[in-house]
Each structure stands twice: as structure tokens, then as C-alpha cells.
Write a protein that holds these residues in place. Structure first.
Motif, mmCIF file in Angstrom:
data_model
loop_
_atom_site.group_PDB
_atom_site.id
_atom_site.type_symbol
_atom_site.label_atom_id
_atom_site.label_comp_id
_atom_site.label_asym_id
_atom_site.label_seq_id
_atom_site.Cartn_x
_atom_site.Cartn_y
_atom_site.Cartn_z
ATOM 1 N N GLY A 140 0.809 -1.210 0.000
ATOM 2 C CA GLY A 140 0.000 0.000 0.000
ATOM 3 C C GLY A 140 0.846 1.265 0.000
ATOM 4 O O GLY A 140 1.998 1.275 -0.441
ATOM 5 N N LEU A 141 0.267 2.347 0.521
ATOM 6 C CA LEU A 141 0.915 3.658 0.484
ATOM 7 C C LEU A 141 2.279 3.673 1.159
ATOM 8 O O LEU A 141 3.167 4.429 0.781
ATOM 9 C CB LEU A 141 0.017 4.701 1.176
ATOM 10 C CG LEU A 141 -1.232 5.169 0.433
ATOM 11 C CD1 LEU A 141 -2.037 6.100 1.322
ATOM 12 C CD2 LEU A 141 -0.853 5.879 -0.859
ATOM 13 N N HIS A 142 2.437 2.841 2.184
ATOM 14 C CA HIS A 142 3.661 2.869 2.973
ATOM 15 C C HIS A 142 4.642 1.756 2.602
ATOM 16 O O HIS A 142 5.554 1.473 3.376
ATOM 17 C CB HIS A 142 3.324 2.764 4.471
ATOM 18 C CG HIS A 142 2.709 4.019 5.032
ATOM 19 N ND1 HIS A 142 3.452 5.030 5.592
ATOM 20 C CD2 HIS A 142 1.419 4.417 5.099
ATOM 21 C CE1 HIS A 142 2.653 5.998 5.992
ATOM 22 N NE2 HIS A 142 1.414 5.648 5.709
ATOM 23 N N HIS A 143 4.466 1.121 1.439
ATOM 24 C CA HIS A 143 5.430 0.085 1.073
ATOM 25 C C HIS A 143 6.822 0.708 1.018
ATOM 26 O O HIS A 143 6.986 1.895 0.713
ATOM 27 C CB HIS A 143 5.060 -0.565 -0.271
ATOM 28 C CG HIS A 143 5.264 0.314 -1.456
ATOM 29 N ND1 HIS A 143 4.337 1.237 -1.877
ATOM 30 C CD2 HIS A 143 6.302 0.426 -2.321
ATOM 31 C CE1 HIS A 143 4.779 1.868 -2.938
ATOM 32 N NE2 HIS A 143 5.974 1.417 -3.232
ATOM 33 N N CYS A 144 7.820 -0.085 1.329
ATOM 34 C CA CYS A 144 9.181 0.413 1.533
ATOM 35 C C CYS A 144 9.704 1.174 0.323
ATOM 36 O O CYS A 144 9.790 0.629 -0.781
ATOM 37 C CB CYS A 144 10.111 -0.758 1.861
ATOM 38 S SG CYS A 144 11.833 -0.275 2.042
ATOM 39 N N LEU A 145 10.076 2.417 0.554
ATOM 40 C CA LEU A 145 10.568 3.276 -0.516
ATOM 41 C C LEU A 145 11.908 2.782 -1.056
ATOM 42 O O LEU A 145 12.200 2.901 -2.244
ATOM 43 C CB LEU A 145 10.718 4.701 0.021
ATOM 44 C CG LEU A 145 10.981 5.824 -0.961
ATOM 45 C CD1 LEU A 145 9.814 5.981 -1.937
ATOM 46 C CD2 LEU A 145 11.205 7.128 -0.207
ATOM 47 N N GLY A 146 12.733 2.209 -0.186
ATOM 48 C CA GLY A 146 14.070 1.790 -0.584
ATOM 49 C C GLY A 146 14.199 0.330 -0.952
ATOM 50 O O GLY A 146 15.307 -0.226 -0.935
#
Length: 397
Positions: free
Chosen positions: A342-348
Motif C-alpha cells: 500500500g501507500l507505505h510500502h518500503c521506498l528503498g
């Protein structure tokens, strides 16, 4: 269903390579039920993969940890500091996250691969020179992701020990809220100073681009930019370091999978996905709170009730993964939730994948006789930290 007057606690300890034993039973007997965190707080525990995805993609579940009843890591509400993406909802979350997306595109990460290979090779050279036995965590699996994220941010090499100490303090839940706050505050202050220095003398790094392209234009405040960098530092090295060390143990304990990997380098990307699923090092669960009544898995979660999503259970869900407790590099581990959803899936996540795909094969190529120098049943497992891993790994080759 358990009574809400006496629900079981969230497991604190776990074996070295597996989730706590309770999850295996709960995912079939009580896939969505109450637990006890602390005091009289009894949030819902989500263990099924399908339910976890439903919660993590539903905007009616908030990540704002200052909301009353939020199932946080500590009984006291943490201070809200700027730039904490993991504790934000849209539109604030969307605005700040968008600033970092260009830094973690596939193309940008591919450009970093030569630097990762170079650093990994240099670390292994020094590791071998030290002689055996030696600690793989101290000399390789910890410094590699730390040096990588520091290079990306533009943190001076000489400050790496300070960065690690403060990030480790923040990630140690058992140390208590004051120690966690102090670790975050120390990093926040340091990165505010670094941001100011980069604004005066920018270089080719993320902190310089935040200073010149975001802060100077008014898109972000200096505090927001420093807060974003703190989160990248903490998330960017602790989890990958644990994955590298536990991944090495998993390969040593599964020689058939290691042999297959050595025989066919094309297996490496899939092997990394399977290790991410199998190990799931973020073992305290993702935390959310319902902002209105929501039905998940046939259960109504009321507005104001907290939810803990057990990623390590969802990644061993037999409804999604055949023989989920087996390490199998030929399976499609695509539905795993090691990086959230979702929206908070890991950016890195692309950077983490690159580090794992480069470093793990390199270790076993350079050290073909790698073995544990001392028995490792579960003595390396430790609790009280947000990220599961091992403090040391004595190996010989």
C-alpha cells in the motif's frame, strides 16, 4: 476467539530463522483476533496474507501514531517530529514521499550497483586479511548497508560509527522510550547540521538535493528534510544488515539451496525474494488504527481500535505459499509482504534488493568454504528490537 479480557501477548522472542511458534497456530485457529500489547490495550492481530493486504491498502486505517489508542511500541505516545513518513497519512505523507521517489527509481539504484560491488569487495578484502574466525556482522553485513546509505545521503565516512550507534538505540524497543527518543533526536540534530552544510556547499548526494531542490524552493522545511533523512538512515541499514547476516545462516543451513544458487546465478533475484519472505526481519508488525468501522476477514474492526499486522505470519500463510516453512528458491515468492504494502510500502526496496543480490553471492563466491565457527542453534536470536537479527556471526572459511 479469545476473550478481550485476557488476550495473549504479542510474542517477543523468536527463533533465529523462523517466526515465533504461536503464529503458525494462530494463522489457522485465530487469523484475526485480539492480543495484549501493554496495559489494557488490546488491538487486533492480523496474520493472514489476504487480510494484511486489505488493511495496508485501506485508507480507513491510519498510520498516525499520535491518535489515542494507536498500538505503538511503547505505552507513551512518541513525540511527533517532522518527516516521519511511517507515522503520516495523506496528504502530508504524499507530499513528502514524492520528494524521495526520484532517489530510489530503478534507474538510480542501478547506477549505484558498481559502488555497492566496490564497497562489498573492499570489505571482504579486509575481512579475509583479519584472519579466521571473524565476525561477519561486525566486518561485513553491518558496514555494507550502512556505508551504502551514507554514500547515498552524503554522510561523511568518518561519522558512520556515530550513525550506527544512534540508529541502533532508536531500534531497541527494550531500551525504553527515553533511549529511543534520544537516538532519534541525536540523528535528527546531526542531519539538520549536515543539511545546512550541504546547502552552503552542495555535492552529488541526496542531502544536497534536498537542501537545494526542496528546502531552498520552499517545498520542505529544513526539519522535514532532516526527518526524512533520519528515517532513510534507520530503515536503510538496520533491515538490510539483518537480512544479509540471517541470509548467510539460512544458506548455510540449506546447503541444497546454496548449491543450486552457486550452479545457476540466474536464480539470485528469485532467491533474494524467497529469503525476504522466509526471514521477514521486521518482526514487531506494522501498526495501524481504524478511523471508522471496517470489516476485515469477516470481523468488524471499530473506529478507534488498533491493528497489528504480523508480516512474518502473512509471509508464511499456507493459503498463499505451498509448504510455507520451506526455503525454496524455485517458488514464486512474489506475493510476500516483507516490504509492506500500500501507500507505505518500503521506498528503498530496490536498493535493498540490489545490496542483497550483490552481497550474498559475493560472500559465498569469495569464501567458498564459509561455515559457522561455533554452533548457532538460536543463541544469536534476540528480542527487544524492531528488526530481528543477530548481533554477531562468527565464521571461518
Amino acid at each position: 476467539m479469545h476473550s478481550t479480557t485476557n488476550p495473549p501477548p504479542l510474542p517477543g522472542a523468536r527463533p533465529l530463522l523462523d517466526p515465533a511458534a504461536e503464529y503458525k497456530r494462530w494463522i489457522t485457529e485465530r487469523p484475526l483476533d485480539r492480543i495484549t500489547l501493554w496495559g489494557d490495550l488490546h488491538p487486533w492481530l492480523v496474520t493472514r496474507n489476504e487480510d494484511a493486504r486489505a488493511v495496508l491498502s485501506d485508507p480507513r486505517f491510519s498510520s498516525e501514531n499520535v491518535r489515542p489508542g494507536f498500538p505503538g511500541l511503547q505505552p507513551t505516545t512518541p513525540p511527533r517530529t517532522p518527516g516521519q513518513l511511517f507515522a503520516m497519512d495523506p496528504p502530508e505523507h504524499t507530499r513528502l514521499r514524492r520528494m524521495l521517489i526520484p532517489e530510489f527509481t530503478f534507474r538510480r539504484v542501478e547506477q549505484l550497483r558498481p559502488a555497492i560491488r566496490r564497497v562489498a569487495g573492499e570489505l571482504l578484502d579486509r575481512f579475509v586479511e583479519k584472519g579466521q574466525p571473524a565476525d561477519l556482522v561486525e566486518h561485513f553485513t553491518l558496514p555494507l548497508p550502512l556505508l551504502t546509505i551514507c554514500e547515498l545521503l552524503g554522510v561523511p565516512y568518518s561519522d558512520r560509527d556515530f550513525i550506527h550507534q544512534q540508529a541502533s538505540a532508536f531500534a531497541t524497543v527494550s531500551a525504553g522510550p527515553e533511549a529511543m527518543r534520544a537516538g532519534w533526536a541525536a540523528l535528527f540534530g546531526y542531519l539538520q547540521e549536515l543539511l545546512a552544510a550541504k546547502s552552503r556547499a552542495p555535492e552529488d548526494d541526496l542531502m544536497s538535493r534536498l537542501a537545494t531542490e526542496r528546502v531552498a524552493t520552499g517545498e520542505a522545511t529544513p526539519a522535514e528534510a532532516a526527518g526524512l533523512a533520519v528515517q532513510l538512515l534507520i530503515a536503510g541499514h538496520e533491515t538490510t544488515a539483518s537480512m544479509l547476516s540471517l541470509g548467510a545462516v539460512a544458506l548455510l543451513r540449506h546447503p541444497d539451496q546454496l548449491t543450486a544458487l552457486r550452479a545457476d546465478p540466474a536464480l539470485v533475484p528469485g532467491a533474494v525474494e524467497e529469503l525476504l519472505r522466509y526471514l521477514t526481519v521486521v518482526h514487531i508488525g506494522l501498526r495501524r488504527i481504524a478511523t471508522e468501522d471496517v470489516e476485515i476477514g469477516g470481523v468488524t474492526i471499530r473506529a478507534g481500535e488498533g491493528v497489528v499486522i504480523a508480516l512474518q505470519a502473512a509471509n508464511r500463510d499456507p493459503a498463499v505459499f505451498a509448504d510455507p516453512d520451506a526455503l525454496d528458491f524455485t517458488r514464486d515468492a512474489g506475493p510476500h509482504l516483507a516490504f509492506g504494502h500500500g501507500l507505505h510500502h518500503c521506498l528503498g526496496q530496490s536498493l535493498a534488493r540490489a545490496e542483497l543480490q550483490i552481497a550474498l553471492p559475493m560472500v559465498f563466491h569469495r569464501l567458498p568454504g564459509l561455515r559457522l565457527a561455533a554452533p548457532a542453534p538460536e543463541e544469536f536470536a534476540f528480542e527487544g528490537r524492531a528488526v530481528h537479527g543477530t548481533r554477531e556471526l562468527s565464521v571461518a572459511w
